[in-house]
Design an enzyme around this catalytic site. Structure first.
Site, PDB file in Angstrom:
ATOM      1  N   CYS A 139      43.534  24.039   6.249  1.00 26.90           N
ATOM      2  CA  CYS A 139      44.453  23.357   7.056  1.00 26.90           C
ATOM      3  C   CYS A 139      44.710  22.047   6.381  1.00 26.90           C
ATOM      4  CB  CYS A 139      44.080  23.255   8.281  1.00 26.90           C
ATOM      5  SG  CYS A 139      43.608  24.801   9.364  1.00 26.90           S
ATOM      6  N   GLY A 165      47.603  25.269   3.579  1.00 20.32           N
ATOM      7  CA  GLY A 165      47.571  26.458   4.659  1.00 20.32           C
ATOM      8  C   GLY A 165      48.992  26.804   4.543  1.00 20.32           C
ATOM      9  N   ASN A 211      41.448  20.310  11.067  1.00 19.90           N
ATOM     10  CA  ASN A 211      40.985  20.758   9.684  1.00 19.90           C
ATOM     11  C   ASN A 211      39.486  20.858   9.787  1.00 19.90           C
ATOM     12  OD1 ASN A 211      40.723  19.599   6.235  1.00 19.90           O
ATOM     13  ND2 ASN A 211      40.802  21.530   7.073  1.00 19.90           N
ATOM     14  N   GLY A 212      39.047  21.975   9.562  1.00 16.61           N
ATOM     15  CA  GLY A 212      37.495  22.280   9.441  1.00 16.61           C
ATOM     16  C   GLY A 212      37.103  23.501  10.393  1.00 16.61           C
ATOM     17  N   TYR A 245      38.659  23.076  -6.254  1.00 21.19           N
ATOM     18  CA  TYR A 245      40.025  24.032  -6.173  1.00 21.19           C
ATOM     19  C   TYR A 245      40.923  23.537  -5.162  1.00 21.19           C
ATOM     20  CZ  TYR A 245      42.719  28.134  -4.870  1.00 21.19           C
ATOM     21  OH  TYR A 245      43.619  28.839  -4.435  1.00 21.19           O
TER      22      TYR A 245
END
Length: 462
Positions: A5, A31, A106-107, A248
Site C-alpha cells: 500500500c 498498490g 500501510n502495513g 524492491y
C-alpha cells in the site's frame, strides 16, 4: 513478491484532493488494486474510492466534487483481507459519537485476528475483512474521553506494522508503528504539511522533504499547530525497518529511512560484485528492480552494462494466463531479450530476489535461447527463506524455494551456470546503519514481533 500500500496526506491546502491524487499517482507502484481519497472542509468528510488504478478511479469531475482543505489517500494491494470486497477499499470512513473519521493504513497487524475476535465478542460488527478496520473499532470503542486519548489507547493494543494517516473533521494525524517497519515521510508544500509513504510523491507536487516520521511517533496537526507524541506502551520496541523496501518496493528516486533508494541499490550491486565475481562479457538487469544494482555490479566489476531484457510496461495483473502448452508466454509477454546483445556472450543477470524459482528458470532459458553462451544469475538480496507478516504478500515458507533448497540446488533448478546471492552482512553494510536498524526476518527468520500461530495457519490457508 507483491506490492502492498501507499498513503498520502495533506493539511490546510485549498487543492487538497488534487494534490492527494498526484501523490497517489506517484505511489502507484505500491498498490494497483484500488485507490481512494477522503477530504474534509472542517464540517464533514467526503470521499471516493474504487477498484483500479488512480487515473481510472478519479477524473476531473470526481476530483472537483471533493472539496476541502485536508485530505488523505490510499493505494492498495491486499496483504490482509479479500481483494474483491468494496468494503476493504481505503480510506475507511466512519461516523461515530465524536464525529467522522477516515483512516489510511500501510502495513499488517500480527494480532489483528485476536483483536477482531475480542471486538466481535463485545458486539462489534465488521463490514470488511482487513486488519485496518480493527484499528477503527478500537478507537470507536475506547472509553477514553478525548480523540487523541482514544487513538493512543487503540495504538497501545496493536502489534505489527502500521504507517497510518488518520483524519477527523478538524485533525490530521500521521503515525508510524514503534518498530518502524514501513516508511512514512513528512514534507511541506507552500506552508502545508504533507505526508507520504515515499519522497517521490513530494517530488511530483513540488513539496520539500523535511524528515521521516519516527518509529513510535504520532504527529498531530490541529488548528494549524503541529505537535509530536510518543506511543507510550512500546517505548522499548526495537527499530526494525523493512530492508526489502530498499531491495524492491520503493521507487529508486525516493528517499526512505533517511537514505537514497538509488544509492543503496547501487551499493547492493557493488557489494554483490565483490562477493560473487565472475568472468563475463556483459551485465544485464531483470527490469525494473534489477537495473540499479546492475549498474553497481557493472561499475565494480568493470563488465559492461547493457539492457539485454526489455520490459513491456503495459502488462497489468489482469493478463490472461495461457494454456499449459504456452506456459512460457506469461514471462515473455513481460520480458523480451535483445539477441544482438546476448549472442555468444557470457551473461551476468541481476535480479532483486528469487521467490519460487519458476520465473528465474524461464528467464535463464529465454536468455540461452537468445544465443547466450553462459548465464550467471546474481541476486541483490540474500535467499528469501521466511514469509513476511508485516505487509508484504509473500508465499508461505514451503513455497519459498530457498527454504528447502541449497544455493547449488537452486542454481541447478533455474538452469544457470552459477548463482550468487548478496549476503545479509553485505546487504546491511550497503544499506548503512546496523543490524539493529532493520528487519531481516524474510532472510533469517528473526521476527522482531512474535507471530501468533493463528496468523501462520491463516497465511497457509490463503
Amino acid at each position: 513478491m507483491k506490492e502492498y500500500c501507499g498513503i498520502f496526506g495533506i493539511y490546510n491546502n485549498p487543492n487538497a484532493a488534487y494534490y492527494t491524487y498526484l501523490g497517489l499517482y506517484a505511489l502507484q507502484h505500491r498498490g494497483q488494486e484500488s485507490a481512494g481519497i477522503a477530504v474534509t472542509d472542517g464540517n464533514r468528510i467526503d470521499y471516493h474510492r474504487d477498484f483500479g488504478l488512480v487515473f481510472s478511479v478519479f477524473n476531473s469531475e470526481r476530483l472537483n466534487s471533493l472539496t476541502g482543505h485536508v485530505a488523505i489517500g490510499h493505494n492498495r494491494y491486499s496483504t490482509s483481507g479479500a481483494s474483491d470486497s468494496p468494503d476493504n477499499v481505503q480510506p475507511i470512513v466512519v461516523s461515530y459519537k465524536l464525529g467522522q473519521m477516515a483512516i489510511a493504513h500501510n502495513g499488517n497487524l500480527v494480532n489483528a485476528w485476536e483483536l477482531r475476535e475480542k471486538l466481535e465478542d463485545e458486539g462489534s460488527i465488521f463490514r470488511g475483512t482487513t486488519d485496518s478496520e480493527v484499528i477503527v473499532h478500537l478507537i470507536v470503542k475506547s472509553k477514553k474521553r478525548r480523540f487523541l486519548e482514544r487513538l493512543m489507547d487503540a495504538l497501545s493494543k496493536l502489534k505489527g506494522a502500521y504507517s497510518l494517516l488518520v483524519m477527523t473533521n478538524k485533525k490530521l494525524i500521521a503515525i508510524r508503528d514503534p518498530w518502524g517497519f514501513r516508511p512514512l515521510c513528512m514534507g511541506e508544500l507552500d506552508g502545508s504539511p504533507v505526508f507520504a509513504s515515499e519522497t517521490c510523491a513530494f517530488d511530483l507536487i513540488g513539496a520539500k522533504y523535511i524528515r521521516d516520521v519516527e518509529p513510535g511517533e504520532v504527529v498531530l496537526i490541529e488548528n494549524g499547530e503541529m505537535k509530536s507524541y510518543r506511543i507510550p506502551a512500546f517505548e522499548s520496541a526495537k527499530r526494525s525497518q523493512c530492508i526489502f523496501e530498499f531491495v524492491y518496493f520503493a521507487r529508486p528516486d525516493s528517499k526512505i529511512f533517511g537514505r537514497s533508494v538509488y544509492e543503496v541499490r547501487k551499493a547492493f550491486g557493488r557489494k554483490l560484485a565483490k562477493e560473487h565475481p565472475v568472468d563475463a562479457d556483459v551485465v544485464i538487469p531483470v527490469p525494473d528492480s534489477g537495473v540499479v544494482p546492475s549498474l553497481g555490479y557493472s561499475q565494480e566489476s568493470g563488465i559492461p552494462f547493457e539492457l539485454g531484457l526489455i520490459r513491456n510496461h503495459y502488462v497489468g495483473r489482469t493478463f490472461i494466463k495461457p494454456q499449459q502448452k504456452m506456459r512460457d508466454i506469461g514471462v515473455k509477454v513481460k520480458l523480451n531479450p535483445v539477441p544482438e546483445l546476448l549472442k555468444g556472450k557470457r551473461v551476468v543477470v541481476i535480479d532483486d530476489s528469487i521467490v519460487r524459482g519458476t520465473t528465474s528458470r524461464k528467464i535463464v532459458r529465454m536468455i540461452r535461447e537468445a544465443g547466450a553462451k553462459e548465464v550467471h544469475m546474481r541476486i541483490s538480496s540474500p535467499p528469501t527463506k521466511w514469509p513476511c507478516y508485516f505487509g508484504i504478500d509473500t508465499p508461505t515458507k514451503d513455497q519459498l524455494i530457498a527454504s528447502t533448497h541449497s544455493v547449488d540446488e537452486i542454481c541447478r533448478y533455474i538452469e544457470a551456470d552459477s548463482l550468487g546471492y548478496l549476503s545479509i552482512e553485505g546487504m546491511i553494510e550497503a544499506a548503512g546503519g546496523s543490524w539493529e536498524d532493520y528487519c531481516t526476518a524474510c532472510f533469517d527468520g528473526n521476527y522482531p514481533v512474535d507471530i501468533p500461530e493463528t496468523v501462520v495457519r491463516q497465511a497457509k490457508k490463503e
